[in-house]
Design a protein around this motif. Sequence first.
Motif, PDB file in Angstrom:
ATOM      1  N   VAL A 117     -21.155 -26.789   1.802  1.00 20.63           N
ATOM      2  CA  VAL A 117     -21.529 -25.872   2.883  1.00 20.63           C
ATOM      3  C   VAL A 117     -21.609 -24.441   2.366  1.00 20.63           C
ATOM      4  O   VAL A 117     -22.533 -23.691   2.669  1.00 20.63           O
ATOM      5  CB  VAL A 117     -20.523 -25.982   4.052  1.00 20.63           C
ATOM      6  N   ALA A 118     -20.644 -24.057   1.545  1.00 17.84           N
ATOM      7  CA  ALA A 118     -20.655 -22.711   0.974  1.00 17.84           C
ATOM      8  C   ALA A 118     -21.855 -22.497   0.056  1.00 17.84           C
ATOM      9  O   ALA A 118     -22.374 -21.383  -0.053  1.00 17.84           O
ATOM     10  CB  ALA A 118     -19.358 -22.460   0.208  1.00 17.84           C
ATOM     11  N   ALA A 119     -22.329 -23.580  -0.568  1.00 16.22           N
ATOM     12  CA  ALA A 119     -23.459 -23.469  -1.494  1.00 16.22           C
ATOM     13  C   ALA A 119     -24.799 -23.427  -0.771  1.00 16.22           C
ATOM     14  O   ALA A 119     -25.814 -23.076  -1.382  1.00 16.22           O
ATOM     15  CB  ALA A 119     -23.445 -24.640  -2.478  1.00 16.22           C
ATOM     16  N   GLY A 120     -24.818 -23.786   0.523  1.00 11.81           N
ATOM     17  CA  GLY A 120     -26.078 -23.688   1.252  1.00 11.81           C
ATOM     18  C   GLY A 120     -26.412 -24.837   2.169  1.00 11.81           C
ATOM     19  O   GLY A 120     -27.429 -24.792   2.872  1.00 11.81           O
ATOM     20  N   ALA A 121     -25.583 -25.879   2.214  1.00 14.86           N
ATOM     21  CA  ALA A 121     -25.840 -26.986   3.142  1.00 14.86           C
ATOM     22  C   ALA A 121     -25.553 -26.523   4.566  1.00 14.86           C
ATOM     23  O   ALA A 121     -24.459 -26.052   4.853  1.00 14.86           O
ATOM     24  CB  ALA A 121     -24.982 -28.192   2.788  1.00 14.86           C
ATOM     25  N   SER A 122     -26.536 -26.652   5.437  1.00 11.39           N
ATOM     26  CA  SER A 122     -26.370 -26.172   6.809  1.00 11.39           C
ATOM     27  C   SER A 122     -25.936 -27.261   7.766  1.00 11.39           C
ATOM     28  O   SER A 122     -25.441 -26.980   8.862  1.00 11.39           O
ATOM     29  CB  SER A 122     -27.683 -25.555   7.312  1.00 11.39           C
ATOM     30  N   ASP A 123     -26.131 -28.530   7.382  1.00 11.28           N
ATOM     31  CA  ASP A 123     -25.738 -29.655   8.227  1.00 11.28           C
ATOM     32  C   ASP A 123     -25.008 -30.699   7.398  1.00 11.28           C
ATOM     33  O   ASP A 123     -25.401 -30.977   6.263  1.00 11.28           O
ATOM     34  CB  ASP A 123     -26.955 -30.310   8.890  1.00 11.28           C
ATOM     35  N   VAL A 124     -23.947 -31.269   7.984  1.00 14.63           N
ATOM     36  CA  VAL A 124     -23.187 -32.321   7.320  1.00 14.63           C
ATOM     37  C   VAL A 124     -23.118 -33.518   8.262  1.00 14.63           C
ATOM     38  O   VAL A 124     -22.747 -33.369   9.429  1.00 14.63           O
ATOM     39  CB  VAL A 124     -21.763 -31.862   6.957  1.00 14.63           C
ATOM     40  N   SER A 125     -23.480 -34.696   7.775  1.00 13.68           N
ATOM     41  CA  SER A 125     -23.347 -35.915   8.568  1.00 13.68           C
ATOM     42  C   SER A 125     -22.345 -36.842   7.896  1.00 13.68           C
ATOM     43  O   SER A 125     -22.303 -36.959   6.682  1.00 13.68           O
ATOM     44  CB  SER A 125     -24.695 -36.631   8.708  1.00 13.68           C
ATOM     45  N   GLY A 126     -21.535 -37.504   8.719  1.00 14.51           N
ATOM     46  CA  GLY A 126     -20.495 -38.367   8.178  1.00 14.51           C
ATOM     47  C   GLY A 126     -19.167 -37.624   8.101  1.00 14.51           C
ATOM     48  O   GLY A 126     -18.980 -36.610   8.751  1.00 14.51           O
ATOM     49  N   PRO A 127     -18.266 -38.112   7.255  1.00 14.61           N
ATOM     50  CA  PRO A 127     -18.380 -39.263   6.360  1.00 14.61           C
ATOM     51  C   PRO A 127     -18.376 -40.606   7.110  1.00 14.61           C
ATOM     52  O   PRO A 127     -17.764 -40.728   8.154  1.00 14.61           O
ATOM     53  CB  PRO A 127     -17.139 -39.157   5.468  1.00 14.61           C
ATOM     54  N   GLU A 128     -19.085 -41.584   6.532  1.00 16.09           N
ATOM     55  CA  GLU A 128     -19.027 -42.958   7.001  1.00 16.09           C
ATOM     56  C   GLU A 128     -18.277 -43.765   5.944  1.00 16.09           C
ATOM     57  O   GLU A 128     -18.660 -43.783   4.779  1.00 16.09           O
ATOM     58  CB  GLU A 128     -20.432 -43.521   7.211  1.00 16.09           C
ATOM     59  N   TYR A 129     -17.218 -44.424   6.380  1.00 17.57           N
ATOM     60  CA  TYR A 129     -16.329 -45.107   5.444  1.00 17.57           C
ATOM     61  C   TYR A 129     -16.672 -46.587   5.322  1.00 17.57           C
ATOM     62  O   TYR A 129     -17.119 -47.228   6.280  1.00 17.57           O
ATOM     63  CB  TYR A 129     -14.880 -44.956   5.902  1.00 17.57           C
ATOM     64  N   SER A 130     -16.434 -47.126   4.125  1.00 20.05           N
ATOM     65  CA  SER A 130     -16.685 -48.548   3.891  1.00 20.05           C
ATOM     66  C   SER A 130     -15.855 -49.020   2.707  1.00 20.05           C
ATOM     67  O   SER A 130     -15.130 -48.244   2.080  1.00 20.05           O
ATOM     68  CB  SER A 130     -18.178 -48.799   3.627  1.00 20.05           C
ATOM     69  N   ASP A 172     -11.018 -15.362  -1.258  1.00 25.57           N
ATOM     70  CA  ASP A 172     -10.155 -15.829  -2.340  1.00 25.57           C
ATOM     71  C   ASP A 172     -10.212 -17.338  -2.519  1.00 25.57           C
ATOM     72  O   ASP A 172      -9.955 -17.855  -3.600  1.00 25.57           O
ATOM     73  CB  ASP A 172      -8.702 -15.386  -2.100  1.00 25.57           C
ATOM     74  N   ALA A 173     -10.520 -18.075  -1.467  1.00 25.79           N
ATOM     75  CA  ALA A 173     -10.541 -19.531  -1.580  1.00 25.79           C
ATOM     76  C   ALA A 173     -11.312 -20.132  -0.422  1.00 25.79           C
ATOM     77  O   ALA A 173     -11.392 -19.555   0.662  1.00 25.79           O
ATOM     78  CB  ALA A 173      -9.114 -20.091  -1.591  1.00 25.79           C
ATOM     79  N   LEU A 174     -11.894 -21.302  -0.672  1.00 26.87           N
ATOM     80  CA  LEU A 174     -12.590 -22.022   0.379  1.00 26.87           C
ATOM     81  C   LEU A 174     -11.582 -22.731   1.279  1.00 26.87           C
ATOM     82  O   LEU A 174     -10.537 -23.177   0.824  1.00 26.87           O
ATOM     83  CB  LEU A 174     -13.532 -23.068  -0.224  1.00 26.87           C
ATOM     84  N   THR A 175     -11.912 -22.808   2.552  1.00 27.72           N
ATOM     85  CA  THR A 175     -11.102 -23.593   3.472  1.00 27.72           C
ATOM     86  C   THR A 175     -11.549 -25.043   3.366  1.00 27.72           C
ATOM     87  O   THR A 175     -12.683 -25.370   3.681  1.00 27.72           O
ATOM     88  CB  THR A 175     -11.274 -23.096   4.919  1.00 27.72           C
ATOM     89  N   GLU A 176     -10.651 -25.907   2.922  1.00 21.08           N
ATOM     90  CA  GLU A 176     -11.029 -27.296   2.692  1.00 21.08           C
ATOM     91  C   GLU A 176     -11.226 -28.027   4.011  1.00 21.08           C
ATOM     92  O   GLU A 176     -10.418 -27.911   4.927  1.00 21.08           O
ATOM     93  CB  GLU A 176      -9.949 -28.008   1.870  1.00 21.08           C
ATOM     94  N   ALA A 177     -12.337 -28.753   4.113  1.00 21.72           N
ATOM     95  CA  ALA A 177     -12.596 -29.535   5.316  1.00 21.72           C
ATOM     96  C   ALA A 177     -11.527 -30.600   5.470  1.00 21.72           C
ATOM     97  O   ALA A 177     -11.155 -31.270   4.514  1.00 21.72           O
ATOM     98  CB  ALA A 177     -13.978 -30.185   5.229  1.00 21.72           C
TER      99      ALA A 177
END
Length: 216
Positions: free
Chosen positions: A96-109, A180-185
């Motif tokens: 997201v910080a690098a430029g992704a504007s949308d995130v879908s998932g995660p889908e687990y398997s 100083d740091a990214l907030t981890e999802a």
Amino acid sequence: VSIKPDIAEVGFTVRAQEKDVSDAQQQNAKLMEAVLEVIKARGIAEEDIETGYLNINEVRDYSKNTSKVVGYEVYHTVNVKVRDMDVLGSLISEAVAAGASDVSGPEYSIEDDSEAYLQALGMAVESAGAKARAIAAGAGVRLTNLPISIDENGGADSAVVYDDTNRTLKAQAAAEPAEDALTEAQTVMPTIKVTATVDATYQITVSYTHLTLPTT
């Protein structure tokens, strides 16, 4: 049988909007390159990275009862299989910080549920026997030692089960992370429930201890 997933699939979408379509494409390609660098830096193998659709849409201005093209929006997706769950949250945040504007998932398997399915299958057979014996005891009859048939009813049936206290996945990456740091999802690790079903048929025997013959 409940087991932890070993694969999480995440989709990232990169969007760019410019007045000129060529500029929008160049900007989108630059952002996608930055997102892919983050993905590869997190140790994601090439075979687990799949670029998705690329769309170019006109941006129109509908004010003043007109429809005028004022620019172009380009969006491109990439789908990723994450096999190291420890990097999942940081990967989402950094993408997201690098430029992704949308995130879908995660889908687990699960990569391979065969071991869990065999365990569930054995449990299903044991359960069928226990139920058959209970029914026989209630009816006052006796079962033969072995079932006369056992049919596997379909294959493994897997379902993702989230914790009861929070069934909604927390995947909120900071759009404006601290310097100083990214907030981890934060992600909620679910369990995968693997189910097996069998149909078992048992034969019963009836013991006649008293038999009265008719007299003539």
